[in-house]
Structure formats: C-alpha cells, structure tokens
Write a protein that holds these residues in place. Structure first.
Motif, PDB file in Angstrom:
ATOM      1  N   LEU A 233       0.933  -1.214   0.010  1.00 23.51           N
ATOM      2  CA  LEU A 233       0.229  -0.188   0.083  1.00 23.51           C
ATOM      3  C   LEU A 233       0.819   1.260   0.056  1.00 23.51           C
ATOM      4  CD1 LEU A 233      -2.992  -1.089   2.569  1.00 23.51           C
ATOM      5  CD2 LEU A 233      -2.689  -1.301   0.153  1.00 23.51           C
ATOM      6  N   LYS A 234       2.189   1.147   0.025  1.00 22.05           N
ATOM      7  CA  LYS A 234       3.078   2.265  -0.077  1.00 22.05           C
ATOM      8  C   LYS A 234       2.545   3.186  -1.191  1.00 22.05           C
ATOM      9  CE  LYS A 234       7.224   0.005   1.675  1.00 22.05           C
ATOM     10  NZ  LYS A 234       6.704  -1.350   1.559  1.00 22.05           N
ATOM     11  N   ASN A 235       2.296   4.662  -0.730  1.00 22.47           N
ATOM     12  CA  ASN A 235       1.948   5.625  -1.789  1.00 22.47           C
ATOM     13  C   ASN A 235       0.650   5.483  -2.606  1.00 22.47           C
ATOM     14  OD1 ASN A 235       4.297   7.356  -0.826  1.00 22.47           O
ATOM     15  ND2 ASN A 235       5.369   5.859  -2.146  1.00 22.47           N
ATOM     16  N   LYS A 236      -0.282   4.531  -1.877  1.00 29.49           N
ATOM     17  CA  LYS A 236      -1.469   4.222  -2.567  1.00 29.49           C
ATOM     18  C   LYS A 236      -2.664   5.000  -2.039  1.00 29.49           C
ATOM     19  CE  LYS A 236      -0.127  -0.135  -4.870  1.00 29.49           C
ATOM     20  NZ  LYS A 236       0.988  -0.148  -4.667  1.00 29.49           N
TER      21      LYS A 236
ATOM     22  N   VAL B 144      -8.738   5.333  -6.474  1.00 27.98           N
ATOM     23  CA  VAL B 144      -8.542   4.747  -5.003  1.00 27.98           C
ATOM     24  C   VAL B 144      -8.306   3.467  -5.134  1.00 27.98           C
ATOM     25  CG1 VAL B 144      -9.909   4.108  -3.149  1.00 27.98           C
ATOM     26  CG2 VAL B 144     -10.031   6.490  -3.792  1.00 27.98           C
ATOM     27  N   TYR B 145      -7.356   2.812  -4.246  1.00 25.60           N
ATOM     28  CA  TYR B 145      -6.896   1.537  -4.208  1.00 25.60           C
ATOM     29  C   TYR B 145      -8.111   0.524  -3.552  1.00 25.60           C
ATOM     30  CZ  TYR B 145      -3.542  -2.338  -4.277  1.00 25.60           C
ATOM     31  OH  TYR B 145      -2.980  -3.758  -4.827  1.00 25.60           O
ATOM     32  N   LEU B 146      -8.204   1.178  -2.343  1.00 24.83           N
ATOM     33  CA  LEU B 146      -9.119   0.123  -1.458  1.00 24.83           C
ATOM     34  C   LEU B 146     -10.036   1.473  -0.704  1.00 24.83           C
ATOM     35  CD1 LEU B 146      -8.157   0.023   1.809  1.00 24.83           C
ATOM     36  CD2 LEU B 146      -6.732  -1.635   0.579  1.00 24.83           C
ATOM     37  N   VAL B 147     -11.147   0.857  -0.179  1.00 21.85           N
ATOM     38  CA  VAL B 147     -11.960   1.827   0.654  1.00 21.85           C
ATOM     39  C   VAL B 147     -12.453   0.988   1.960  1.00 21.85           C
ATOM     40  CG1 VAL B 147     -14.322   2.848   0.820  1.00 21.85           C
ATOM     41  CG2 VAL B 147     -12.757   2.983  -1.469  1.00 21.85           C
ATOM     42  N   ILE B 148     -12.448   1.811   3.048  1.00 20.25           N
ATOM     43  CA  ILE B 148     -12.951   1.320   4.162  1.00 20.25           C
ATOM     44  C   ILE B 148     -14.031   2.289   4.877  1.00 20.25           C
ATOM     45  CG2 ILE B 148     -12.370   1.271   6.711  1.00 20.25           C
ATOM     46  CD1 ILE B 148      -9.533   0.550   5.804  1.00 20.25           C
ATOM     47  N   ALA B 149     -15.254   1.687   4.970  1.00 17.12           N
ATOM     48  CA  ALA B 149     -16.497   2.439   5.345  1.00 17.12           C
ATOM     49  C   ALA B 149     -16.889   2.002   6.905  1.00 17.12           C
ATOM     50  CB  ALA B 149     -17.775   1.966   4.702  1.00 17.12           C
ATOM     51  N   ALA B 150     -16.557   3.081   7.814  1.00 18.93           N
ATOM     52  CA  ALA B 150     -16.500   2.938   9.245  1.00 18.93           C
ATOM     53  C   ALA B 150     -17.528   3.921   9.656  1.00 18.93           C
ATOM     54  CB  ALA B 150     -15.019   3.155   9.667  1.00 18.93           C
ATOM     55  N   THR B 151     -18.785   3.993   9.223  1.00 16.09           N
ATOM     56  CA  THR B 151     -19.801   4.743   9.888  1.00 16.09           C
ATOM     57  C   THR B 151     -20.848   3.967  10.525  1.00 16.09           C
ATOM     58  OG1 THR B 151     -21.226   4.827   7.894  1.00 16.09           O
ATOM     59  CG2 THR B 151     -19.385   5.903   7.656  1.00 16.09           C
ATOM     60  N   ASN B 152     -21.794   4.619  11.077  1.00 20.03           N
ATOM     61  CA  ASN B 152     -22.843   4.179  11.767  1.00 20.03           C
ATOM     62  C   ASN B 152     -24.016   4.394  10.919  1.00 20.03           C
ATOM     63  OD1 ASN B 152     -21.570   3.512  14.048  1.00 20.03           O
ATOM     64  ND2 ASN B 152     -21.969   5.536  14.814  1.00 20.03           N
TER      65      ASN B 152
ATOM     66  N   CYS C 176     -18.302   0.675  -4.934  1.00 23.11           N
ATOM     67  CA  CYS C 176     -16.906  -0.205  -4.790  1.00 23.11           C
ATOM     68  C   CYS C 176     -17.092  -1.285  -5.753  1.00 23.11           C
ATOM     69  CB  CYS C 176     -16.351  -0.149  -3.435  1.00 23.11           C
ATOM     70  SG  CYS C 176     -15.905   1.143  -2.393  1.00 23.11           S
ATOM     71  N   SER C 177     -18.163  -1.901  -5.573  1.00 27.68           N
ATOM     72  CA  SER C 177     -18.246  -3.401  -6.208  1.00 27.68           C
ATOM     73  C   SER C 177     -18.405  -3.073  -7.837  1.00 27.68           C
ATOM     74  CB  SER C 177     -19.323  -4.189  -5.752  1.00 27.68           C
ATOM     75  OG  SER C 177     -19.441  -4.275  -4.287  1.00 27.68           O
ATOM     76  N   GLU C 178     -19.204  -2.066  -8.084  1.00 27.52           N
ATOM     77  CA  GLU C 178     -19.193  -1.569  -9.527  1.00 27.52           C
ATOM     78  C   GLU C 178     -17.865  -1.323 -10.389  1.00 27.52           C
ATOM     79  OE1 GLU C 178     -22.268   1.564  -9.893  1.00 27.52           O
ATOM     80  OE2 GLU C 178     -23.724   0.072  -9.113  1.00 27.52           O
ATOM     81  N   PHE C 179     -17.188  -0.659  -9.338  1.00 24.40           N
ATOM     82  CA  PHE C 179     -16.098   0.033  -9.850  1.00 24.40           C
ATOM     83  C   PHE C 179     -14.601  -1.165  -9.656  1.00 24.40           C
ATOM     84  CE2 PHE C 179     -17.644   4.471  -8.700  1.00 24.40           C
ATOM     85  CZ  PHE C 179     -18.247   4.494  -9.963  1.00 24.40           C
ATOM     86  N   LYS C 180     -15.192  -2.334  -8.918  1.00 26.01           N
ATOM     87  CA  LYS C 180     -14.101  -3.270  -8.848  1.00 26.01           C
ATOM     88  C   LYS C 180     -13.076  -2.661  -7.848  1.00 26.01           C
ATOM     89  CE  LYS C 180     -15.847  -6.226 -11.846  1.00 26.01           C
ATOM     90  NZ  LYS C 180     -16.876  -5.349 -12.298  1.00 26.01           N
ATOM     91  N   ILE C 181     -13.299  -2.008  -6.975  1.00 25.21           N
ATOM     92  CA  ILE C 181     -12.366  -1.814  -5.786  1.00 25.21           C
ATOM     93  C   ILE C 181     -12.793  -2.425  -4.510  1.00 25.21           C
ATOM     94  CG2 ILE C 181     -11.745   0.524  -4.400  1.00 25.21           C
ATOM     95  CD1 ILE C 181     -12.952   2.391  -6.516  1.00 25.21           C
ATOM     96  N   LEU C 182     -11.441  -2.676  -3.858  1.00 22.21           N
ATOM     97  CA  LEU C 182     -11.565  -3.419  -2.711  1.00 22.21           C
ATOM     98  C   LEU C 182     -12.265  -2.649  -1.651  1.00 22.21           C
ATOM     99  CD1 LEU C 182      -7.910  -5.048  -2.545  1.00 22.21           C
ATOM    100  CD2 LEU C 182      -9.868  -6.256  -2.958  1.00 22.21           C
ATOM    101  N   VAL C 183     -13.141  -3.351  -0.836  1.00 25.97           N
ATOM    102  CA  VAL C 183     -13.790  -2.388   0.091  1.00 25.97           C
ATOM    103  C   VAL C 183     -14.166  -3.449   1.480  1.00 25.97           C
ATOM    104  CG1 VAL C 183     -16.099  -2.849  -0.747  1.00 25.97           C
ATOM    105  CG2 VAL C 183     -15.970  -1.126   0.546  1.00 25.97           C
TER     106      VAL C 183
END
Length: 472
Positions: A10-13, A73-81, A93-100
C-alpha cells in the motif's frame, strides 16, 4: 478456505476512509504503518485522527461522501454508523471493482483485516473470517509469545546478503540448503540479540565453508489419518522436504502440512487397481536422493508396520544413501483408541497380535493355532479381501463363532464408522464398511459401548433389522 490470505503493498497508494471515529482510527493506524496515502471523509473527527491530520499522516477531503472520490482509489474502508451510506459505498465499490471493507458487516466486505503479529519485515497474519474473534485473540497471544521481538533482524540481514549468496550458490537446491543451515545455526541468536557483526561474520564463514549437498531418504509415518496425530518431528521433516513421495492412505489434511514448494509425487497402491510397483518406487527414491535432494517417503500409519519401509531403507543403504526414520502412530493403535477399544485389558486380553490380510510373498500360511487363542486380541490390517477365510480359519482352530469383532472404517477421521458384530458375520459386515478399514477381533470389543468417546459405534444387528442404515 473462505478468504485467500494475501499481503498488499500500500506504499503511496490512495486509501479512502469514510468515517473518523475510534473504529476508523484502529484501521488507520495499520494503514499508517503500511505507508499508505490516507484520505478521510467525515463530519465528526475523533481527537486521535485530528492528531494524524495535523501531522500530515492523513488528509481530510470532505464531510459528505461522493462517488467522484472513488477515482484513483486503491481500496475503501467504510466505518460509519449509517447503514444506508455503508450499503451505497459497498455497491459503488463493487461496480468499480475497488476493494472495500464495511466495518462490522462481513457481507459487505471484499477483504477483511486479519489479526497481525508484526516482526517487520516478518509479518504473521491470522483470521477466523469473523467467526471467532476471541479464539483469534488467544492464538495471536500464543504466536506473539513464540516469536522473538527482534526476529525481523534475521530477515533484514538475510535480505542484504541474498544477491551475494546467489553468486556463491548457482544451484537452487544448494542455495535453499544454505539458508536452511544458516537459519538453524547460531546466526539467528546473534541477529536477535543485536550482535549484527557476529551474525554477519558467521554468515560469511558458512558461505566460504558450505556443507556438501548430500541427498537423503527420510521415512515418515503419517499416522492413521487425523492430522492431529502427526508427530512434531514428522511435521518438521515435511517442512524441510525437497520431494515427498506419498501413499494412498495419507490423508489430505496431512498432505496440506507439506512445505508448499516441495514436489509431491503420488505412489499409492490399492488392491485390485493398477498402480506403481514397489520396485519403481525404490528406484525413484534412490534417483531423487542421488540428485542431492531431501526425499521424504510419507506413509500412512507407521512405516515399519506393514508399510514396506524396511524394503525401501534396505535398498537405500545398499546405495550408501543417508537415511532417517520418523515413527508414526500405526492404524492398529490409533484406530482402536479412537474407537474406545483397548487392545489389552487384564480381564479380557493378555496381549495383542497385529497381522495383515495379505499373504507373504512366499505364501507361508498364518499360524492359526496361535491366532485363535482367545486370550489375545487380533488386529487385522487389509482384512477385507480375505475376511471369509480369516473367519473360517479362526473358528476352525478354536475361536468361538460369537467372538466380538469391530470393523472400523476411516478411523480417527470425522468420517470414522465402527460396526460391531460377531466373528461368523464378518463377511456380511464388510459389505457395509468403507475402505480403508481395520478389523479388531476379541473380547475387548465388548468395552466399546462403555469407552466410546469419538463417534458412536453401530451394531450389526441394528443394520440387519433396519435396512435404512446403509450409509454409515
């Protein structure tokens, strides 16, 4: 395997974090250590993340999530309520083939965070796939206690010397053997204790005075099937093997413990089926060992109990090849224990005799008079082909027709089946058994009801009286 364990660079991503509470902070800490570019979208930001923003270790983008922020974006983290927002992020993210990863929602994760033991550059990651977090924590604590804190020093020194070692050892096998010998030497202790100069000095000595590449054959007993019954030494040898020749009775669970880059060759034999001859197996063992390879001959049970191990080692010694033997739990011992049938008992049996249903090559018959003594338990390997003859001869020489017997199929595994019956019913009972199976004859079989602990046994009378009990 529900998840493939991989390590991401993940360096510089660009990593996008939606949410900035304490849960998000726990993920961000890992991303900072991985040198990622961390972009945050959130209305409310916890004090710990504010500190990271001030230190320029993370960057705040906006209060509201927009699909446009998913570009590059290389990957996404959703940490909301906000469950609706989390669902939207996962869908996009699934549509854009992004890791989530939607925190605490396994169904909306294309990747998950493992539990990590960090000895950089050595990193151990373990996961239960979200099924048992407490168990995972306990496992991590055990691993943390086993691995020295400065273990990474060993890998760092090795990395600097990799190219030099390649120049000295052109052959891949020689090179691997050098590293194995180095990592099993005092070099490791020097590196862990911070004595870098001594560690490097020892490494140089081993480069200049390498051990000659000598092949060997190691006979390893794989036990009766359950991988939990594999010995510690067997596991160590399997992890050091260059080539593994394995039999039909070695379970897949045991095979999974072999070093991944070792070459595995199936040389199993089954009665009635065309298979490799014993002579060809011996020639292959010798050929591979003479190439300087560490050859593991992996056999079910114990190699010296009806496993032809003696024949193979005799041939190896005749060729002046180094040998080792790692005993295994033979089927007679392991399967009887898992069936709750003690092979000896002072009220039932004063001894045990192991025999095979296969005849000797010179066709010398069994001594049925001895085998028919009911003060001994009789354990018969590979009994199915000669079941009727075994029963006939034992009864003819004095064993009672009503002598209790147990036929145990796939013993010690989760598919273990035990059928209890009488000696004169042996041929009928074998029709309901599954290969591989073991036959136990004697009064000790009567103890199975009381001592059974692994899986319940089936009485042959119940099978006869209930035709539905077929798939046992």
């Amino acid at each position: 395997m529900d998840y493939l364990p991989i390590f991401l660079d993940l360096k510089n991503k660009n990593i996008l974090i939606v949410g900035a509470g304490n849960i998000a902070f726990n993920k961000i800490k890992l991303l900072v250590r991985a040198h990622a570019i961390i972009n945050i979208i959130a209305k409310d930001i916890c004090s710990e993340i504010k500190y990271l923003l001030n230190q320029k270790k993370a960057f705040w983008l906006d209060q509201e999530f927009k699909t446009s922020y998913l570009r590059n974006v290389y990957l996404v983290i959703a940490a909301t309520n906000d469950t609706k927002l989390n669902k939207k992020i996962f869908k996009k993210c699934s549509e854009f083939k992004i890791l989530v990863n939607v925190v605490d929602d396994k169904s909306k994760c294309s990747f998950i965070f493992p539990s990590i033991v960090d000895r950089s550059p050595i990193v151990v990651a373990i996961s239960s796939g979200g099924t048992a977090p407490v168990l995972l924590r306990l496992l991590r604590e055990k691993i943390e206690g086993i691995l020295p804190i400065r273990l990474g020093n060993v890998a760092k020194i090795a990395e600097k010397w990799r190219e030099t070692v390649k120049k000295y050892f052109f052959n891949l096998l020689e090179r691997r053997r050098f590293w194995e010998n180095l990592f099993n030497s005092i070099f490791v202790q020097y590196a862990i204790n911070g004595k870098k100069e001594k560690a490097v000095s020892h490494l140089k000595k081993m480069i200049k005075n390498p051990n000659k590449l000598i092949g060997e054959i190691i006979l390893v007993g794989a036990g009766p099937g359950n991988s939990d019954l594999l010995t510690l030494r067997a596991l160590q040898v399997m992890q050091e093997a260059d080539v593994v020749l394995y039999d039909n009775l070695v379970s897949q669970d045991v095979l999974n413990l072999i070093r991944r880059d070792a070459k595995c060759i199936y040389v199993g034999k089954r009665a009635g089926l065309k298979s490799i001859t014993q002579e060809k197996i011996i020639k292959l063992l010798i050929f591979l060992a003479k190439q300087g390879k560490r050859v593991v001959r992996l056999k079910g049970g114990d190699s010296f109990i009806f496993g032809r191990g003696g024949e193979e080692l005799e041939a190896a010694k005749n060729e002046n090849i180094n040998i080792q033997v790692v005993p295994g739990i033979t089927a007679g011992i392991g399967v009887s224990a898992y069936s709750g049938i003690p092979l000896t008992h002072r009220y039932y049996s004063q001894g045990v005799i192991f025999i095979t249903g296969c005849k000797r090559v010179d066709n010398i018959a069994n001594n049925w008079s001895i085998l028919s003594d009911d003060s001994y338990t009789l354990v018969v390997y590979m009994a199915s082909l000669k079941a009727s003859e075994i029963s006939k001869q034992l009864i003819l020489h004095g064993r009672l027709k009503s002598t209790p017997i147990a036929i145990v199929s796939q013993g010690t595994t989760l598919n273990q089946n035990v059928i209890i019956g009488r000696l004169d019913e042996i041929h009928k009972i074998f029709k309901f058994s599954i290969s591989p199976s073991l036959l136990i004859i004697g009064k000790v079989v009567l103890l199975h009801k009381k001592l059974e602990w692994f899986k319940s046994a089936i009485n042959f009378n119940n099978i006869k009286n209930n035709s539905s009990i077929i798939n046992i």
